[in-house]
Design a protein around this motif. Structure first.
Motif, PDB file in Angstrom:
ATOM      1  N   LEU A  67      -1.103  15.661   5.162  1.00 40.26           N
ATOM      2  CA  LEU A  67      -0.168  14.590   5.628  1.00 40.26           C
ATOM      3  C   LEU A  67      -0.902  13.237   4.815  1.00 40.26           C
ATOM      4  CD1 LEU A  67       2.224  15.968   7.362  1.00 40.26           C
ATOM      5  CD2 LEU A  67       2.865  13.815   7.828  1.00 40.26           C
ATOM      6  N   GLY A  68      -1.018  12.450   4.186  1.00 39.42           N
ATOM      7  CA  GLY A  68      -1.843  11.565   3.606  1.00 39.42           C
ATOM      8  C   GLY A  68      -0.498  10.134   4.553  1.00 39.42           C
ATOM      9  N   VAL A  69      -1.489   9.308   4.987  1.00 37.49           N
ATOM     10  CA  VAL A  69      -0.931   9.079   5.862  1.00 37.49           C
ATOM     11  C   VAL A  69      -1.004   6.625   5.139  1.00 37.49           C
ATOM     12  CG1 VAL A  69      -0.592   7.479   8.516  1.00 37.49           C
ATOM     13  CG2 VAL A  69      -0.958  10.085   8.084  1.00 37.49           C
ATOM     14  N   LEU A  70       0.495   6.365   4.897  1.00 39.86           N
ATOM     15  CA  LEU A  70      -0.212   5.036   4.409  1.00 39.86           C
ATOM     16  C   LEU A  70       0.369   4.159   5.200  1.00 39.86           C
ATOM     17  CD1 LEU A  70       0.938   5.590   0.728  1.00 39.86           C
ATOM     18  CD2 LEU A  70      -1.562   6.194   1.963  1.00 39.86           C
ATOM     19  N   SER A  71       0.125   3.100   5.197  1.00 39.60           N
ATOM     20  CA  SER A  71       0.665   1.722   6.290  1.00 39.60           C
ATOM     21  C   SER A  71       0.769   0.271   5.718  1.00 39.60           C
ATOM     22  CB  SER A  71       0.036   1.457   7.986  1.00 39.60           C
ATOM     23  OG  SER A  71       1.095   0.700   8.470  1.00 39.60           O
ATOM     24  N   ASP A  72       0.900  -0.465   6.206  1.00 41.41           N
ATOM     25  CA  ASP A  72       0.596  -2.173   5.997  1.00 41.41           C
ATOM     26  C   ASP A  72       0.459  -2.122   4.197  1.00 41.41           C
ATOM     27  OD1 ASP A  72       1.316  -3.513   8.245  1.00 41.41           O
ATOM     28  OD2 ASP A  72      -0.676  -2.319   8.636  1.00 41.41           O
ATOM     29  N   ILE A  73       1.279  -2.014   3.326  1.00 40.43           N
ATOM     30  CA  ILE A  73       0.283  -2.214   1.794  1.00 40.43           C
ATOM     31  C   ILE A  73       0.933  -3.113   1.136  1.00 40.43           C
ATOM     32  CG2 ILE A  73       1.605  -1.198  -0.268  1.00 40.43           C
ATOM     33  CD1 ILE A  73       2.436   1.437   0.774  1.00 40.43           C
ATOM     34  N   HIS A  74       1.864  -4.221   1.905  1.00 39.83           N
ATOM     35  CA  HIS A  74       1.866  -5.098   1.771  1.00 39.83           C
ATOM     36  C   HIS A  74       1.790  -6.022   0.194  1.00 39.83           C
ATOM     37  CE1 HIS A  74       2.296  -6.740   5.677  1.00 39.83           C
ATOM     38  NE2 HIS A  74       1.368  -6.397   5.765  1.00 39.83           N
ATOM     39  N   GLY A  75       2.528  -5.143  -0.542  1.00 40.73           N
ATOM     40  CA  GLY A  75       2.499  -5.610  -2.198  1.00 40.73           C
ATOM     41  C   GLY A  75       1.229  -5.924  -2.758  1.00 40.73           C
ATOM     42  N   ASN A  76       0.526  -5.039  -2.397  1.00 37.37           N
ATOM     43  CA  ASN A  76      -1.210  -4.861  -3.039  1.00 37.37           C
ATOM     44  C   ASN A  76      -1.062  -3.982  -4.023  1.00 37.37           C
ATOM     45  OD1 ASN A  76      -3.659  -4.465  -4.336  1.00 37.37           O
ATOM     46  ND2 ASN A  76      -4.295  -5.224  -2.365  1.00 37.37           N
ATOM     47  N   ARG A  77      -0.528  -3.616  -5.296  1.00 41.74           N
ATOM     48  CA  ARG A  77      -0.601  -2.380  -6.446  1.00 41.74           C
ATOM     49  C   ARG A  77      -1.038  -1.785  -6.934  1.00 41.74           C
ATOM     50  NH1 ARG A  77       2.212  -4.376 -11.211  1.00 41.74           N
ATOM     51  NH2 ARG A  77       0.560  -5.405 -11.792  1.00 41.74           N
ATOM     52  N   VAL A  78      -2.611  -3.089  -6.214  1.00 41.98           N
ATOM     53  CA  VAL A  78      -4.231  -2.674  -7.151  1.00 41.98           C
ATOM     54  C   VAL A  78      -4.661  -1.709  -6.314  1.00 41.98           C
ATOM     55  CG1 VAL A  78      -5.842  -2.746  -7.867  1.00 41.98           C
ATOM     56  CG2 VAL A  78      -4.489  -4.890  -8.578  1.00 41.98           C
ATOM     57  N   ALA A  79      -4.457  -2.154  -4.060  1.00 43.72           N
ATOM     58  CA  ALA A  79      -4.742  -0.990  -3.750  1.00 43.72           C
ATOM     59  C   ALA A  79      -4.274   0.086  -3.590  1.00 43.72           C
ATOM     60  CB  ALA A  79      -4.992  -1.927  -2.183  1.00 43.72           C
ATOM     61  N   LEU A  80      -3.359   0.297  -3.552  1.00 42.27           N
ATOM     62  CA  LEU A  80      -1.842   1.266  -3.543  1.00 42.27           C
ATOM     63  C   LEU A  80      -2.840   2.417  -4.238  1.00 42.27           C
ATOM     64  CD1 LEU A  80       0.359   2.844  -2.340  1.00 42.27           C
ATOM     65  CD2 LEU A  80       1.791   1.863  -3.478  1.00 42.27           C
ATOM     66  N   ARG A  81      -2.619   1.720  -5.315  1.00 41.18           N
ATOM     67  CA  ARG A  81      -2.969   2.976  -7.059  1.00 41.18           C
ATOM     68  C   ARG A  81      -4.668   3.695  -6.739  1.00 41.18           C
ATOM     69  NH1 ARG A  81      -0.816  -0.102 -12.586  1.00 41.18           N
ATOM     70  NH2 ARG A  81       1.654   0.450 -11.876  1.00 41.18           N
ATOM     71  N   ALA A  82      -5.238   2.874  -5.838  1.00 45.91           N
ATOM     72  CA  ALA A  82      -6.866   3.270  -5.601  1.00 45.91           C
ATOM     73  C   ALA A  82      -6.659   4.056  -4.722  1.00 45.91           C
ATOM     74  CB  ALA A  82      -7.774   1.901  -5.253  1.00 45.91           C
ATOM     75  N   VAL A  83      -6.260   3.832  -3.714  1.00 38.02           N
ATOM     76  CA  VAL A  83      -5.353   4.943  -2.710  1.00 38.02           C
ATOM     77  C   VAL A  83      -4.867   6.365  -2.881  1.00 38.02           C
ATOM     78  CG1 VAL A  83      -4.251   5.556  -0.737  1.00 38.02           C
ATOM     79  CG2 VAL A  83      -5.975   3.092  -0.432  1.00 38.02           C
ATOM     80  N   LEU A  84      -4.021   5.973  -4.442  1.00 37.86           N
ATOM     81  CA  LEU A  84      -3.351   7.223  -3.845  1.00 37.86           C
ATOM     82  C   LEU A  84      -4.147   8.103  -5.626  1.00 37.86           C
ATOM     83  CD1 LEU A  84       0.239   5.982  -4.705  1.00 37.86           C
ATOM     84  CD2 LEU A  84      -0.300   7.534  -3.198  1.00 37.86           C
ATOM     85  N   ALA A  85      -5.384   7.288  -5.935  1.00 41.49           N
ATOM     86  CA  ALA A  85      -5.855   8.246  -6.827  1.00 41.49           C
ATOM     87  C   ALA A  85      -7.060   8.455  -6.429  1.00 41.49           C
ATOM     88  CB  ALA A  85      -6.743   7.151  -7.888  1.00 41.49           C
ATOM     89  N   ASP A  86      -7.480   8.531  -5.206  1.00 44.42           N
ATOM     90  CA  ASP A  86      -9.092   8.532  -4.258  1.00 44.42           C
ATOM     91  C   ASP A  86      -8.176   9.985  -3.347  1.00 44.42           C
ATOM     92  OD1 ASP A  86     -10.898   8.212  -3.292  1.00 44.42           O
ATOM     93  OD2 ASP A  86     -10.016   8.176  -1.663  1.00 44.42           O
ATOM     94  N   MET A  87      -7.097   9.484  -2.816  1.00 42.52           N
ATOM     95  CA  MET A  87      -6.638  10.795  -1.846  1.00 42.52           C
ATOM     96  C   MET A  87      -7.057  12.010  -2.189  1.00 42.52           C
ATOM     97  SD  MET A  87      -2.570  10.725  -0.075  1.00 42.52           S
ATOM     98  CE  MET A  87      -2.754   9.436   0.393  1.00 42.52           C
ATOM     99  N   PRO A  88      -7.155  13.270  -1.528  1.00 38.11           N
ATOM    100  CA  PRO A  88      -6.956  14.578  -2.109  1.00 38.11           C
ATOM    101  C   PRO A  88      -5.945  15.312  -1.966  1.00 38.11           C
ATOM    102  CG  PRO A  88      -8.053  14.322   0.398  1.00 38.11           C
ATOM    103  CD  PRO A  88      -8.006  12.622  -0.183  1.00 38.11           C
ATOM    104  N   ALA A  89      -5.731  16.365  -2.152  1.00 42.76           N
ATOM    105  CA  ALA A  89      -4.135  16.816  -2.154  1.00 42.76           C
ATOM    106  C   ALA A  89      -3.326  16.804  -0.610  1.00 42.76           C
ATOM    107  CB  ALA A  89      -4.665  18.168  -2.763  1.00 42.76           C
TER     108      ALA A  89
END
Length: 228
Positions: free
Chosen positions: A3-25
């Protein structure tokens, strides 16, 4: 299963896209709340968790998500006392989101279970969604029947493994507060009950400029450079 586990995105699109691009399968994503607030891209982040975001690399199905205190304030379901920065973010999100996005926020539960109830998601604490459960409060007593308890809210990345299971906080995608400015997330392996904590850098300058352009308090952007 991973499971990829996220929290407290807080409207930060730039950080979210970086996380999703970095996340392994991973086999699925989960989110421990506070999709909106502070940063200016509330609608984009809500749509990402709804599974209807159009950006490359966004989830193609709805992400199991619980309601954070900022989500609740924007949805208007309960009042919450905020400082100036947080209040400004809530007001900005309320103005930006359309009815479908607000309805989605309003319907988020305070807790949910996934993976045949092996993983429980809450925002603050199993008994109080607004309680800040810092690492020094982690312990096996927080666990119920689940193997893994996922919490957010503190914006501090940490996990502990006990005889009865794992208690974890993946940290904050959009506004870390543990002294590391990089976006935080975690990968949970349910087979081994192991947690890999990840950090990824992103363009904080772009967020600072967007915060300013949106008329939000400048400190919202500048604090991202310090992880506070």
């Amino acid at each position: 299963m991973k499971l990829g586990v996220l929290s407290d995105i807080h409207g930060n699109r730039v950080a979210l896209r970086a996380v999703l691009a970095d996340m392994p399968a991973v086999d699925m994503l989960v989110c421990a709340g506070d999709v909106v607030g502070y940063n200016p891209w509330h609608a984009d982040c809500v749509d990402a968790m709804r599974g209807v975001g159009e950006a490359d690399g966004y989830p193609d199905e709805e992400v199991p998500t619980v309601m954070g205190n900022h989500d609740r304030a924007v949805a208007g379901t309960t009042p919450f006392a905020f400082n100036g920065m947080a209040k400004a973010g809530v007001e900005h999100a309320t103005e930006q989101l359309d009815d479908d996005q607000l309805d989605w926020l309003s319907a988020l539960p305070d807790e949910t279970h996934v993976c045949d109830d092996r993983v429980k998601l809450v925002h603050g604490h199993p008994d109080d969604p607004d309680h800040y459960t810092y690492p020094d409060e982690f312990g096996p007593d927080l666990l119920g029947e689940e193997d893994v308890l996922v919490m957010g809210h503190t914006h501090r990345q940490y996990h502990e493994r006990y005889e009865d299971g794992v208690v974890m906080n993946p940290g904050s995608v959009g506004q870390p507060r543990d002294g590391d400015h990089r976006a935080a997330y975690a990968v949970l392996d349910l087979e081994t009950l192991s947690v890999d904590e990840h950090r990824v850098g992103y363009d904080t300058d772009a967020v600072i400029h967007a915060v300013s352009d949106a008329g939000l308090p400048r400190e919202i952007g500048f604090r991202l450079t310090q992880g506070r």
